[in-house]
Write an enzyme that holds these catalytic residues in place. Structure first.
Site, PDB file in Angstrom:
ATOM      1  N   HIS A   1      11.605   6.234  14.074  1.00  0.00           N
ATOM      2  CA  HIS A   1      11.696   6.261  12.386  1.00  0.00           C
ATOM      3  C   HIS A   1      12.459   7.689  12.410  1.00  0.00           C
ATOM      4  CE1 HIS A   1       9.817   6.405   8.576  1.00  0.00           C
ATOM      5  NE2 HIS A   1       9.651   5.087   9.004  1.00  0.00           N
TER       6      HIS A   1
ATOM      7  N   ASP B   1       0.864  -1.095   0.023  1.00  0.00           N
ATOM      8  CA  ASP B   1       0.086  -0.101   0.010  1.00  0.00           C
ATOM      9  C   ASP B   1       0.781   1.260   0.116  1.00  0.00           C
ATOM     10  OD1 ASP B   1       0.968  -0.033   2.695  1.00  0.00           O
ATOM     11  OD2 ASP B   1      -0.909  -0.740   3.379  1.00  0.00           O
TER      12      ASP B   1
ATOM     13  N   ARG C   1       1.703   8.368   9.465  1.00  0.00           N
ATOM     14  CA  ARG C   1       1.256   9.560   9.305  1.00  0.00           C
ATOM     15  C   ARG C   1       0.076  10.216  10.110  1.00  0.00           C
ATOM     16  NH1 ARG C   1       2.991  12.740   4.277  1.00  0.00           N
ATOM     17  NH2 ARG C   1       4.628  11.020   4.006  1.00  0.00           N
TER      18      ARG C   1
ATOM     19  N   GLU D   1      -2.471   5.055   3.005  1.00  0.00           N
ATOM     20  CA  GLU D   1      -2.139   3.553   2.529  1.00  0.00           C
ATOM     21  C   GLU D   1      -3.634   2.918   2.082  1.00  0.00           C
ATOM     22  OE1 GLU D   1      -0.777   4.973   5.205  1.00  0.00           O
ATOM     23  OE2 GLU D   1       1.403   4.137   5.184  1.00  0.00           O
TER      24      GLU D   1
ATOM     25  N   HIS E   1       5.114   5.010  13.541  1.00  0.00           N
ATOM     26  CA  HIS E   1       5.356   5.932  12.430  1.00  0.00           C
ATOM     27  C   HIS E   1       4.352   6.448  11.255  1.00  0.00           C
ATOM     28  CE1 HIS E   1       4.955   2.183  10.275  1.00  0.00           C
ATOM     29  NE2 HIS E   1       4.839   2.668   9.156  1.00  0.00           N
TER      30      HIS E   1
ATOM     31  N   GLU F   1      -0.080  -8.928  -1.151  1.00  0.00           N
ATOM     32  CA  GLU F   1      -0.770  -8.575  -0.025  1.00  0.00           C
ATOM     33  C   GLU F   1      -1.940  -7.682  -0.166  1.00  0.00           C
ATOM     34  OE1 GLU F   1       0.543  -5.369   3.020  1.00  0.00           O
ATOM     35  OE2 GLU F   1       1.258  -7.242   4.018  1.00  0.00           O
TER      36      GLU F   1
HETATM   37  N1  UDP Z   1      11.459  -3.317  11.175  1.00  0.00           N
HETATM   38  C1  UDP Z   1      12.880  -3.158  11.074  1.00  0.00           C
HETATM   39  N2  UDP Z   1      13.573  -2.302  11.904  1.00  0.00           N
HETATM   40  C2  UDP Z   1      13.154  -1.449  12.687  1.00  0.00           C
HETATM   41  C3  UDP Z   1      11.606  -1.504  12.805  1.00  0.00           C
HETATM   42  C4  UDP Z   1      10.876  -2.352  11.966  1.00  0.00           C
HETATM   43  O1  UDP Z   1      13.615  -3.842  10.192  1.00  0.00           O
HETATM   44  O2  UDP Z   1      13.655  -0.506  13.203  1.00  0.00           O
HETATM   45  C5  UDP Z   1      10.845  -4.219  10.330  1.00  0.00           C
HETATM   46  C6  UDP Z   1       9.946  -5.274  11.016  1.00  0.00           C
HETATM   47  O3  UDP Z   1      10.516  -6.449  11.169  1.00  0.00           O
HETATM   48  C7  UDP Z   1       8.703  -5.250   9.906  1.00  0.00           C
HETATM   49  C8  UDP Z   1       8.829  -4.076   9.236  1.00  0.00           C
HETATM   50  O4  UDP Z   1       9.982  -3.493   9.359  1.00  0.00           O
HETATM   51  O5  UDP Z   1       9.014  -6.492   8.991  1.00  0.00           O
HETATM   52  C9  UDP Z   1       7.684  -3.074   9.368  1.00  0.00           C
HETATM   53  O6  UDP Z   1       7.938  -1.783   8.897  1.00  0.00           O
HETATM   54  P1  UDP Z   1       7.021  -0.551   8.950  1.00  0.00           P
HETATM   55  O7  UDP Z   1       6.536  -0.667  10.446  1.00  0.00           O
HETATM   56  O8  UDP Z   1       8.126   0.594   8.643  1.00  0.00           O
HETATM   57  O9  UDP Z   1       5.829  -0.391   8.071  1.00  0.00           O
HETATM   58  P2  UDP Z   1       4.273  -1.230   8.013  1.00  0.00           P
HETATM   59  O10 UDP Z   1       4.673  -2.603   8.196  1.00  0.00           O
HETATM   60  O11 UDP Z   1       3.545  -0.719   8.897  1.00  0.00           O
HETATM   61  O12 UDP Z   1       3.959  -0.966   6.641  1.00  0.00           O
END
Ligand code: UDP
Length: 369
Positions: free
Chosen positions: A244, A94, A214, A130, A212, A116
């Site tokens: 972040h 997304d 928005r 998203e 993180h 996904e």
């Molecule tokens: N993650 C990482 N380092 C961090 C925080 C998260 O590698 O400091 C990984 C986590 O294992 C997961 C992914 O990043 O697989 C999640 O990313 P994020 O939270 O940015 O995005 P979302 O999943 O909400 O789209």
């Protein structure tokens, strides 16, 4: 069959790495394109999994606003599509990169496979942008890889027939299992990880935090920080928070939590470091989508700082608790958990996948050729 895989951000890299690896293992002609949206956080993930990136666009250099980012990716990818003419493009989730890539492919009549697909809150404001991005990708995609039966049901009620939908499980579980195997087999990496987290006190419960989104910028983040400050008043917990890089996150978090002894504000962690932190944590407080899906596989309870979720399976299974982003409620729910008043259901199985999603996606992609 020429397969293009477009990736922009850290979660896309984690979740598409198993797909790239599986398709290449089967000898498919795969080109990996990084849009550059989060190049800094994405490249180390591909390096960890040993994946070569073939095409690099430079979205960050051109992105002041969401529209500028979107417009750049459409334009830059259009040039690549004109020259390379892939048979299918795979995009994930997304993000602005995924949505812009789907638009560029639509204009060039390149079929899109959406990994996904079908996640919904049915609220364009949360998560923003998203919810809009994933619906845009879903209406243009030829193949919809839904991670769960629930996501497939969302798609069916919006129109697409079963012919376009393949239920696969979420590739995030494939990535996690592969990464844990790599980490566990590498004694030097294990020593480095233990040294990296040597600041954590043994015998004190650890809360791992990520945030993180928005839609929480501003007041939402102030509330989250107020909750963490209050929880940090307890002597029986320590908080680890990889912050972040977005200035809307970094600014208030460092201002409001910077001086607390048992709050460790650290730089975003590499994927293996983050897995170590999740394994080490007693509970996870997050607004992340991917972390909600990963944590049940590690047996960790997750508290989600959002009001709406597109991942209801974990809530139904009892491994995810929604706590919103108001300080009072976050503190109340976590305090009850920490005091053993409300332990939630024990985490048993992961409702998001079994680690074989990439194989199912590869089967369907290669069959479509
Ligand atoms: N993650 C990482 N380092 C961090 C925080 C998260 O590698 O400091 C990984 C986590 O294992 C997961 C992914 O990043 O697989 C999640 O990313 P994020 O939270 O940015 O995005 P979302 O999943 O909400 O789209």
């Amino acid at each position: 069959m020429k397969i293009l895989i477009v990736i922009g951000t850290r979660p896309e890299a984690i979740k598409m790495a198993p797909v790239v690896m599986e398709l290449r293992r089967r000898g498919a002609d795969v080109t990996v394109c990084s849009t550059g949206q989060h190049a800094e956080m994405m490249e180390p993930i591909f390096a960890f999994f040993g994946i070569a990136v073939d095409v690099r666009l430079e979205a960050m250099a051109h992105a002041g606003s969401l529209s500028q980012l979107f417009a750049y990716v459409v334009g830059a990818l259009d040039k690549h599509l004109e020259a390379s003419r892939p048979d299918i493009a795979l995009v994930h989730g997304d993000t602005s990169s995924a949505a812009a890539a789907a638009v560029a492919c639509f204009h060039r009549m390149v079929p899109v496979g959406h990994v996904e697909a079908g996640l919904r809150t049915y609220d364009f404001a949360a998560p923003f942008p998203e919810e809009f991005n994933r619906r845009l990708v879903d209406i243009s995609a030829s193949v919809l890889f839904a991670p769960t039966e629930g996501a497939a049901a969302n798609l069916r009620q919006e129109g697409p027939s079963d012919k376009r939908i393949v239920v696969t499980g979420n590739t995030v579980i494939d990535a996690l299992l592969k990464a844990c195997a790599i980490i566990d087999a590498d004694a030097a990496l294990n020593r480095n990880l233990a040294a990296r987290f040597s600041f954590l006190r043994p015998g004190v419960r650890t809360i791992l935090v990520t945030a993180h989104r928005r839609e929480s910028f501003g007041e939402g983040f102030r509330q989250i920080c107020a909750a963490l400050a209050e929880l940090a008043g307890r002597s029986d917990v320590q908080i680890v928070y990889p912050v972040h890089l977005n200035p809307n996150v970094k600014g208030p978090v460092h201002e409001l939590l910077g001086k607390r002894e048992n709050v460790h504000l650290i730089e975003p962690l590499d994927y293996p470091e983050f897995i170590y932190a999740m394994r080490r944590a007693d509970l996870i407080l997050t607004d992340s989508g991917g972390v909600q899906e990963e944590a049940p596989s590690l047996g960790k309870p997750v508290f989600v700082m959002r009001d709406k979720t597109e991942r209801p399976e974990g809530v139904a299974a009892g491994c995810i608790t929604m706590v919103g982003n108001r300080a009072g409620r976050i503190v109340e729910v976590l305090s009850n958990y920490l005091d053993g008043k409300d332990g939630g259901a024990p985490v048993t199985a992961n409702p998001y996948g079994d680690g074989r999603a990439a194989a199912r996606i590869a089967d369907a992609v290669l069959k479509s050729g």
